[in-house]
Scaffold this motif. Structure first.
Motif, PDB file in Angstrom:
ATOM      1  N   GLY A 131      21.201 -11.437 -47.583  1.00 30.66           N
ATOM      2  CA  GLY A 131      21.730 -10.265 -46.879  1.00 30.66           C
ATOM      3  C   GLY A 131      22.305 -10.614 -45.521  1.00 30.66           C
ATOM      4  N   SER A 132      21.710 -11.599 -44.841  1.00 26.81           N
ATOM      5  CA  SER A 132      22.216 -12.056 -43.550  1.00 26.81           C
ATOM      6  C   SER A 132      21.757 -13.489 -43.330  1.00 26.81           C
ATOM      7  N   LYS A 154      30.642 -10.104 -42.255  1.00 24.25           N
ATOM      8  CA  LYS A 154      30.670  -9.440 -40.944  1.00 24.25           C
ATOM      9  C   LYS A 154      29.848 -10.267 -39.969  1.00 24.25           C
ATOM     10  N   VAL A 160      27.674 -11.049 -36.758  1.00 29.58           N
ATOM     11  CA  VAL A 160      26.767 -10.373 -35.845  1.00 29.58           C
ATOM     12  C   VAL A 160      26.251 -11.418 -34.866  1.00 29.58           C
ATOM     13  N   LEU A 185      24.420 -15.583 -48.067  1.00 25.99           N
ATOM     14  CA  LEU A 185      24.560 -14.184 -47.655  1.00 25.99           C
ATOM     15  C   LEU A 185      24.247 -13.246 -48.815  1.00 25.99           C
ATOM     16  N   GLN A 200      26.436 -11.049 -41.622  1.00 29.59           N
ATOM     17  CA  GLN A 200      25.873 -10.163 -42.631  1.00 29.59           C
ATOM     18  C   GLN A 200      26.766 -10.153 -43.869  1.00 29.59           C
ATOM     19  N   TYR A 201      26.141  -9.919 -45.016  1.00 26.12           N
ATOM     20  CA  TYR A 201      26.857  -9.834 -46.289  1.00 26.12           C
ATOM     21  C   TYR A 201      27.668  -8.549 -46.361  1.00 26.12           C
ATOM     22  N   ARG A 233      21.475 -16.738 -40.077  1.00 24.26           N
ATOM     23  CA  ARG A 233      21.623 -17.147 -38.690  1.00 24.26           C
ATOM     24  C   ARG A 233      22.318 -18.507 -38.671  1.00 24.26           C
TER      25      ARG A 233
END
Length: 256
Positions: free
Chosen positions: A19-20, A51, A53, A15, A58-59, A22
């Motif tokens: 940044g994100s 967080k 999603v 992360l 997400q970071y 899956r």
């Protein structure tokens, strides 16, 4: 054999870098089920570590007082905090890790100097004992930095830092490189005038490339992960643990 804590530390590092993530992609990388990763993400969100999603996570910047042992980003900045003393003027390079470091400063009284509008905006929204200095200048929208010749010059005068903290996206033993010429110019000025330079960077930066390079002083300290490229050497280096996807791979049909 590994434990869930190691897997979750790996997820946090992904992360931080991407940044994100899956969940299905990471599950394939680690050879575990989607449900295993989704369970990790649910538990980690409950701890305030990320967080969730749709399809992944997400970071998020860690909160003050979080358990640094569970986050590679916090482990990096915790090592850097050892070099900051009360009353110091600290130059902060423009990077997400700078915000992670600020979240771990606690009540240490010092002065933070940065030209980053993103950092300034985030810091201004927080209740914190540290003083914040913006050298000023015109906003460069590409880099997100406030820049002017007078502002740069202030680093050798009233805003001269006691310590310069850099978070370069690309790094060699004696050179740091950036993707923005303005960020590179600020880093160069801070390094030239600071009494001490500390470079904080994930090991991935040691194999990355960026076009705007600056020389680092011979006496600088490097804080990175224990995942160094072959034959990499540095005279003053602090390492944090590193867990790779290969370490976490499980035999087919085995998962927990």
């Amino acid at each position: 054999m590994y434990v869930a804590q190691e897997r979750r530390a790996y997820l946090l590092r992904l992360l931080q870098e991407r940044g994100s993530i899956r969940s299905a992609t990471v599950a394939r990388e680690l050879g575990v089920t989607d449900e295993t990763i989704r369970t990790d993400l649910v538990d980690m969100q409950a701890q305030g570590l990320l967080k969730r999603v749709h399809g992944g996570a997400q970071y998020i910047i860690p909160q003050a007082g979080c358990d640094a042992a569970t986050r590679p980003d916090c482990q990096l900045v915790q090592q850097a905090l050892r070099f900051i003393e009360a009353g110091m003027r600290v130059y902060l390079d423009a990077d997400t890790l700078a915000l992670v470091l600020v979240s771990q400063l606690k009540e240490l009284p010092c002065t933070l100097i940065t030209p980053s509008l993103k950092l300034l905006s985030s810091l201004s929204a927080q209740s914190m004992p540290q003083q914040i200095v913006c050298p000023g200048g015109m906003l460069d929208k590409d880099s997100g930095l406030l820049d002017s010749p007078a502002a740069l010059q202030s680093l050798q005068q009233e805003n001269r830092p006691d310590i310069c903290l850099l978070f370069p996206p690309a790094l060699r033993s004696d050179v740091a490189a950036f993707r923005s010429p303005i960020r590179s110019a600020w880093a160069r000025a801070a390094v030239e005038h600071a009494a001490k330079t500390v470079v904080i960077s994930p090991a991935a930066a040691l194999t990355a490339h960026a076009p705007y390079a600056i020389p680092l002083p011979a006496s600088h300290t490097l804080i990175t992960e224990n995942n160094l490229p072959a034959n990499f050497q540095h005279p003053d280096m602090v390492l944090i643990p590193y867990i790779s996807a290969e370490d976490l791979m499980q035999p087919e049909g085995f998962d927990y």
